[in-house]
Design an enzyme around this catalytic site. Structure first.
Site, PDB file in Angstrom:
ATOM      1  N   GLN A 156      25.792  76.633  23.918  1.00 22.26           N
ATOM      2  CA  GLN A 156      24.778  77.019  23.439  1.00 22.26           C
ATOM      3  C   GLN A 156      24.167  76.016  22.503  1.00 22.26           C
ATOM      4  O   GLN A 156      22.653  76.070  22.536  1.00 22.26           O
ATOM      5  CB  GLN A 156      25.377  78.064  22.180  1.00 22.26           C
ATOM      6  CG  GLN A 156      25.424  79.477  22.708  1.00 22.26           C
ATOM      7  CD  GLN A 156      25.638  80.597  21.517  1.00 22.26           C
ATOM      8  OE1 GLN A 156      25.844  80.245  20.448  1.00 22.26           O
ATOM      9  NE2 GLN A 156      25.741  81.936  22.292  1.00 22.26           N
ATOM     10  N   ASP A 168      21.437  74.404  24.989  1.00 21.04           N
ATOM     11  CA  ASP A 168      20.625  75.380  25.839  1.00 21.04           C
ATOM     12  C   ASP A 168      19.069  74.989  25.361  1.00 21.04           C
ATOM     13  O   ASP A 168      18.504  75.604  24.517  1.00 21.04           O
ATOM     14  CB  ASP A 168      20.868  76.830  25.181  1.00 21.04           C
ATOM     15  CG  ASP A 168      20.402  77.766  26.262  1.00 21.04           C
ATOM     16  OD1 ASP A 168      19.319  77.637  26.701  1.00 21.04           O
ATOM     17  OD2 ASP A 168      20.985  78.718  26.475  1.00 21.04           O
ATOM     18  N   SER A 191      16.607  77.927  25.211  1.00 22.84           N
ATOM     19  CA  SER A 191      16.434  78.596  23.940  1.00 22.84           C
ATOM     20  C   SER A 191      15.819  77.880  22.756  1.00 22.84           C
ATOM     21  O   SER A 191      14.843  78.248  22.175  1.00 22.84           O
ATOM     22  CB  SER A 191      17.885  78.922  23.278  1.00 22.84           C
ATOM     23  OG  SER A 191      18.570  79.846  24.267  1.00 22.84           O
TER      24      SER A 191
HETATM   25  P1  NAD Z   1      14.075  84.996  30.016  1.00 16.81           P
HETATM   26  O1  NAD Z   1      13.078  83.947  29.679  1.00 16.81           O
HETATM   27  O2  NAD Z   1      14.535  84.833  31.200  1.00 16.81           O
HETATM   28  O3  NAD Z   1      13.096  86.244  29.908  1.00 16.81           O
HETATM   29  C1  NAD Z   1      12.264  86.586  28.913  1.00 16.81           C
HETATM   30  C2  NAD Z   1      12.688  88.228  28.696  1.00 16.81           C
HETATM   31  O4  NAD Z   1      11.689  88.773  29.773  1.00 16.81           O
HETATM   32  C3  NAD Z   1      13.943  88.609  28.846  1.00 16.81           C
HETATM   33  O5  NAD Z   1      14.479  89.345  27.597  1.00 16.81           O
HETATM   34  C4  NAD Z   1      13.956  89.381  30.216  1.00 16.81           C
HETATM   35  O6  NAD Z   1      14.882  90.656  30.173  1.00 16.81           O
HETATM   36  C5  NAD Z   1      12.415  90.041  30.117  1.00 16.81           C
HETATM   37  N1  NAD Z   1      11.964  90.593  31.400  1.00 16.81           N
HETATM   38  C6  NAD Z   1      12.257  90.220  32.494  1.00 16.81           C
HETATM   39  N2  NAD Z   1      11.525  90.800  33.488  1.00 16.81           N
HETATM   40  C7  NAD Z   1      10.996  92.016  32.879  1.00 16.81           C
HETATM   41  C8  NAD Z   1      10.033  93.013  32.927  1.00 16.81           C
HETATM   42  N3  NAD Z   1       9.880  93.300  34.124  1.00 16.81           N
HETATM   43  N4  NAD Z   1       9.599  93.767  32.201  1.00 16.81           N
HETATM   44  C9  NAD Z   1       9.859  93.561  30.830  1.00 16.81           C
HETATM   45  N5  NAD Z   1      10.911  92.405  30.226  1.00 16.81           N
HETATM   46  C10 NAD Z   1      11.113  91.841  31.158  1.00 16.81           C
HETATM   47  O7  NAD Z   1      14.977  85.207  28.881  1.00 16.81           O
HETATM   48  P2  NAD Z   1      15.866  84.242  27.702  1.00 16.81           P
HETATM   49  O8  NAD Z   1      14.919  84.034  26.738  1.00 16.81           O
HETATM   50  O9  NAD Z   1      16.357  83.123  28.580  1.00 16.81           O
HETATM   51  O10 NAD Z   1      16.904  85.366  27.253  1.00 16.81           O
HETATM   52  C11 NAD Z   1      17.823  85.882  28.124  1.00 16.81           C
HETATM   53  C12 NAD Z   1      19.028  86.613  27.544  1.00 16.81           C
HETATM   54  O11 NAD Z   1      20.079  85.382  27.243  1.00 16.81           O
HETATM   55  C13 NAD Z   1      18.786  86.821  26.050  1.00 16.81           C
HETATM   56  O12 NAD Z   1      19.576  88.126  25.742  1.00 16.81           O
HETATM   57  C14 NAD Z   1      19.362  85.761  25.299  1.00 16.81           C
HETATM   58  O13 NAD Z   1      19.686  85.988  23.929  1.00 16.81           O
HETATM   59  C15 NAD Z   1      20.446  85.319  26.148  1.00 16.81           C
HETATM   60  N6  NAD Z   1      20.901  83.885  25.670  1.00 16.81           N
HETATM   61  C16 NAD Z   1      22.385  83.538  25.586  1.00 16.81           C
HETATM   62  C17 NAD Z   1      22.488  82.282  25.428  1.00 16.81           C
HETATM   63  C18 NAD Z   1      24.047  81.712  25.478  1.00 16.81           C
HETATM   64  O14 NAD Z   1      24.838  82.748  25.250  1.00 16.81           O
HETATM   65  N7  NAD Z   1      24.327  80.577  25.386  1.00 16.81           N
HETATM   66  C19 NAD Z   1      21.737  81.274  25.149  1.00 16.81           C
HETATM   67  C20 NAD Z   1      20.300  81.706  25.046  1.00 16.81           C
HETATM   68  C21 NAD Z   1      20.009  83.006  25.344  1.00 16.81           C
END
Ligand code: NAD
Length: 390
Positions: free
Chosen positions: A127, A130, A133
């Site tokens: 994390q 990342d 993020s």
């Molecule tokens: P991302 O940048 O890949 O995408 C942004 C958002 O767009 C996502 O929520 C996705 O579900 C949404 N999306 C994709 N297609 C869509 C559609 N057709 N219509 C509407 N929405 C759509 O996502 P992200 O910001 O990288 O985050 C993804 C997940 O990973 C989140 O739940 C985040 O909390 C999690 N995360 C986990 C960690 C970890 O555990 N180390 C670190 C960072 C993020």
């Protein structure tokens, strides 16, 4: 002693891979750090700040990286930079692994080990590393601030002696890291916020930020999240239902922030031209997915497009527009990643190629692409480095 080099970034990249704070930590760990003169200036870090933290200053990029075991960048550097690195040295940055495959292949062939921070596995141990993020969070914030500044009306409801100013309506599409911060920022500015996503997990998060969740919640929606926490590409049938719902909602919105992404795929198209035409003149769309093809039709990379009085912001590199914070957080991500690559006793580069984090981010080693997904795109068989261990 392990040597770490930091070259300057290109003209369009104000961020830098190491800050004086992180230099200090790496020097304490036994590293010799060399930073290209002036490389931190656009994030307001001077050569003197780096020297005070224990870094040496190099006059050229070549000089900054020539002896380095590890080179830290923000963006994918020019091929010439990799060619001036030692074979087997590690180049670590946001290498945009799915873009310009031929250039990536050429970088791999220099014999430098390539690590792409965007591929960081989403496991709890990683994390702090990342970068998606740390940077997306700032992009989500800046998207709302930019939209609010350009919007010709106020965001919060105001009750004055001369009458009431209504609150603006903000709609956030895609509730990952950027979307969550966009919701929180818009709420702080007093807007009425709604949000949508295809992953059911975000429903509660949206509610907890004081926004309303809107989505097509069918069987496909229930399974839209991958094991890695990302969204799947949705079926045509789902997209049609989603478009109908969005079309009805969007026409009453003042500001729409789109952030939807699917790893390794073009961004899903969520806002059509017809939807834009249904919006009131003066409305604003900020398309954060524009670098990956955009969520909104008519969004142009690097431009503010205008259609029927609606402005569509396709500005690039929003984290780079808050470079001080973006560099600080990015540099901490890099420092957290680099720390386990340094042998604590001998102070040498000691990459554990079996580590999940190393495996996830490594894209090239020993002159060959080692990431199966990227090798497949290149049409090479990948996974086996040429010759012995680098
Ligand atoms: P991302 O940048 O890949 O995408 C942004 C958002 O767009 C996502 O929520 C996705 O579900 C949404 N999306 C994709 N297609 C869509 C559609 N057709 N219509 C509407 N929405 C759509 O996502 P992200 O910001 O990288 O985050 C993804 C997940 O990973 C989140 O739940 C985040 O909390 C999690 N995360 C986990 C960690 C970890 O555990 N180390 C670190 C960072 C993020």
């Amino acid at each position: 002693m392990i040597a770490i080099g930091v070259p300057a970034e290109g003209e369009d990249e104000p961020r830098i891979g190491l800050t004086p704070e992180t230099v200090k930590k790496l020097v304490k760990q036994g590293a010799k750090v060399t930073v290209r003169s002036g490389a931190g200036l656009r994030s307001h870090f001077s050569d003197a700040d780096y020297q005070e933290a224990g870094a040496a200053i190099a006059k050229t990029d070549k000089e900054a990286v020539a002896d380095a075991d590890i080179v830290l960048t923000v963006r994918r550097p020019p091929l010439a930079l990799a060619k001036s690195m030692k074979k087997g040295a590690a180049l670590i940055g946001m290498l945009d692994p799915f873009a310009d495959a031929a250039n990536l292949d050429a970088l791999a062939k220099t014999g430098v080990s390539l690590f792409s921070m965007e591929l960081m596995p989403r496991i709890s141990r990683a994390q702090s590393m990342d970068v998606l993020s740390s940077q997306s969070n700032l992009a989500g914030y800046k998207a709302v601030v930019d939209a609010a500044a350009a919007f010709e009306r106020a965001l919060p409801m105001m009750m004055t002696a001369a009458g009431t100013v209504p609150a603006a309506k903000v709609f956030v599409m895609g509730v990952g890291v950027a979307g969550l911060q966009a919701i929180a920022t818009a709420r702080r500015l007093g807007a009425i916020v709604t949000a949508t996503d295809v992953r059911p997990a975000v429903k509660e998060q949206v509610a907890s930020l004081g926004a309303k969740f809107i989505a097509v919640e069918d069987e496909e929606f229930k399974q839209a999240e991958t094991a890695g926490g990302y969204a799947k590409e949705m079926s045509d049938a789902y997209r049609k239902k989603q478009a109908e719902l969005i079309a009805e909602h969007v026409k009453n919105q003042d500001i729409v922030i789109t952030t939807a992404l699917i790893p390794g795929r073009p961004a899903p198209k969520l806002i059509s031209k017809a939807m834009i035409e249904s919006m009131k003149p003066g409305s604003i769309i900020v398309d954060l997915a524009v670098e990956r093809g955009g969520n909104a039709e008519l969004a142009k990379p690097g431009e503010i497009a205008m259609h029927n009085g609606v402005r569509i912001f396709g500005l690039l590199n929003l984290p780079g527009s808050v470079p001080v914070n973006a560099s600080s957080l990015y540099a901490r991500n890099l420092q957290a990643f680099v720390e386990p690559l340094i042998d604590k006793e001998n102070k040498t580069l000691a990459i554990n190629w079996d580590d999940e984090i190393v495996k996830g981010t490594a894209i090239a080693r020993g002159g060959a692409i080692v990431n199966a997904m990227i090798a497949e795109r290149l049409g090479t068989n990948g996974t086996k480095p040429k010759g012995g261990k680098p």
